[in-house]
Design an enzyme around this catalytic site. Structure first.
Site, PDB file in Angstrom:
ATOM      1  N   ASP A  28       0.868  -1.178   0.000  1.00  0.00           N
ATOM      2  CA  ASP A  28       0.000   0.000   0.000  1.00  0.00           C
ATOM      3  C   ASP A  28       0.901   1.224   0.000  1.00  0.00           C
ATOM      4  OD1 ASP A  28      -2.443   1.380  -0.019  1.00  0.00           O
ATOM      5  OD2 ASP A  28      -2.449   1.575   2.157  1.00  0.00           O
ATOM      6  N   GLU A  30       1.086   5.674   0.905  1.00  0.00           N
ATOM      7  CA  GLU A  30       0.505   6.930   1.386  1.00  0.00           C
ATOM      8  C   GLU A  30       1.156   8.053   0.597  1.00  0.00           C
ATOM      9  OE1 GLU A  30      -1.964   6.677   3.272  1.00  0.00           O
ATOM     10  OE2 GLU A  30      -1.671   4.684   4.157  1.00  0.00           O
ATOM     11  N   ASP A  82      -2.595   4.450  -6.198  1.00  0.00           N
ATOM     12  CA  ASP A  82      -1.261   3.995  -5.781  1.00  0.00           C
ATOM     13  C   ASP A  82      -0.348   3.816  -6.991  1.00  0.00           C
ATOM     14  OD1 ASP A  82      -1.805   3.470  -2.841  1.00  0.00           O
ATOM     15  OD2 ASP A  82      -3.294   2.167  -3.751  1.00  0.00           O
ATOM     16  N   TYR A 148      -1.621   2.785  11.692  1.00  0.00           N
ATOM     17  CA  TYR A 148      -2.570   2.785  10.575  1.00  0.00           C
ATOM     18  C   TYR A 148      -1.891   2.242   9.315  1.00  0.00           C
ATOM     19  CZ  TYR A 148      -5.556   4.672   6.854  1.00  0.00           C
ATOM     20  OH  TYR A 148      -6.354   4.814   5.734  1.00  0.00           O
ATOM     21  N   ASP A 152      -2.646  -1.404   7.128  1.00  0.00           N
ATOM     22  CA  ASP A 152      -3.040  -1.419   5.718  1.00  0.00           C
ATOM     23  C   ASP A 152      -2.502  -2.616   4.956  1.00  0.00           C
ATOM     24  OD1 ASP A 152      -4.740   0.699   5.571  1.00  0.00           O
ATOM     25  OD2 ASP A 152      -3.287   2.133   4.801  1.00  0.00           O
TER      26      ASP A 152
END
Length: 357
Positions: A28, A30, A82, A148, A152
């Site tokens: 994942d 960010e 992403d 967090y 993920d």
């Protein structure tokens, strides 16, 4: 499972050297994009099947990290954004992906099923959502952000395994591969400059002369946004672009009248006036399709009924089988089947619909 923080190229290279070539990694990202054209990759979370790494892309180089995206299958959930963030960071889109949101949809779930929802559904774990909208570029990251980010990918291998087994049982693994290949191809496909005007909100309502002007204004705005790394609306807002296209004057006073900031007029005024003059000489592009007429609406209702029947028979949500825009395109031009309606959908839904047209 405790995560490992990675913020050096040496740590990345050492880890990648130990990964089996071609092995899947569960990933994942960010990123931040509020004030930039290109997404700014801030963190990459990777579960390699043994451990979780949180990779600080404000410190790690693209050169060191790129092999991860090219030599391994990236298993992600709802990964279209992403993919763009990875491409902005490394200069290349990943080589292979498997999207678990797509897998869930092909297994009969909603098309937009979120990661938290699917973890709860399959694993019985409720994940917090608190850090979703935080500043991921700011350092140090808070404990809330770090946990967090870890969550993920913590459950992603098991989620992917369960969905893989479900699709294997249904004989739909080739469908999954086709859809993931399609998503990757669409993500890496560059918009043609001559089509940029089509994505300006309100373009469908413009008369011919304004559409011609917009067809030269919109590619220029896109180019400036990329070069300046600004959102397109920071260069010129859609509404102002439409007002410029409709204008019958080509003077600096008109630029002020449509609400352009004095700084924008000083910087871009001459270019905009030249583009408007050019717009007077070009042939207007064909207008965007209008709303369906009475015949098309009636036909669409019939075809949607057929889609619903087939979707129920095969255990899919109707919008997974057929999107509204595909259906409208098929009705208008049955001789030009939209690309997503080829492949696994062709025999299941495309041919039955064409028989009704």
């Amino acid at each position: 499972m405790a995560y490992l923080w990675c913020d050096t190229d040496d740590a990345i290279r050492s880890w990648l050297a130990d990964l089996a070539p071609g092995s899947p990694v569960y990933l994942d990202t960010e990123f931040m994009r509020e004030r930039t054209y290109w997404p700014q990759l801030a963190l990459v979370q990777v579960h390699d099947g043994q451990s979780i790494r949180l990779i600080d892309t404000t410190r790690v180089s693209a050169e060191a990290l790129s092999p991860l995206f090219q030599a391994h299958t990236l298993v992600m959930h709802a990964c279209s954004e992403d993919l763009e963030a990875v491409a902005a960071f490394t200069g290349h889109y990943p080589a292979r992906i498997e999207d678990t949101q797509i897998a869930a949809a092909l297994g009969g779930e909603d098309m937009q099923l979120g990661y938290q929802k699917i973890v709860q559904m399959l694993m019985g774990v409720e994940l917090p959502k608190g850090a979703t909208r935080t500043n991921w570029l700011k350092r140090p990251l808070s404990d809330e952000q770090l946990h967090y980010a870890e969550d993920d990918v913590k459950y992603l291998p098991e989620v992917a395994a369960q969905l893989h087994d479900r699709l294997a049982e249904l004989g739909r693994l080739p469908w999954w591969q086709e859809e993931c290949d399609r998503l990757l191809a669409q993500a890496s496909k560059e918009e043609k400059p001559e089509k940029a005007w089509r994505s300006v909100k309100g373009a469908a309502l413009l008369p011919d002369h304004a559409r011609a002007a917009l067809s030269v204004l919109a590619p220029w705005r896109n180019r400036m946004a990329r070069e300046r790394n600004l959102p397109k609306s920071f260069v010129i807002k859609d509404a102002q672009l439409l007002d410029l296209a409709r204008a019958n004057r080509t003077d600096r006073g008109m630029l002020a009248d449509v609400g352009l900031h004095p700084k924008c007029i000083r910087r871009d005024g001459d270019a905009l006036l030249a583009l408007l003059e050019e717009g007077r000489t070009v042939t207007p592009p064909p207008p965007l399709p209008g709303p369906p007429d009475a015949r098309e609406k009636k036909l669409a209702k019939t075809l949607r009924g057929k889609v619903g029947q087939v979707a129920e028979q095969v255990g899919l949500k109707p919008d997974v089988l057929m999107r509204r825009r595909w259906l409208e395109a098929l009705i208008r031009h049955p001789e030009r089947v939209p690309e997503p309606l080829t492949g696994w959908r062709e025999d299941i839904i495309t041919k039955p619909l064409l028989e009704l047209l």
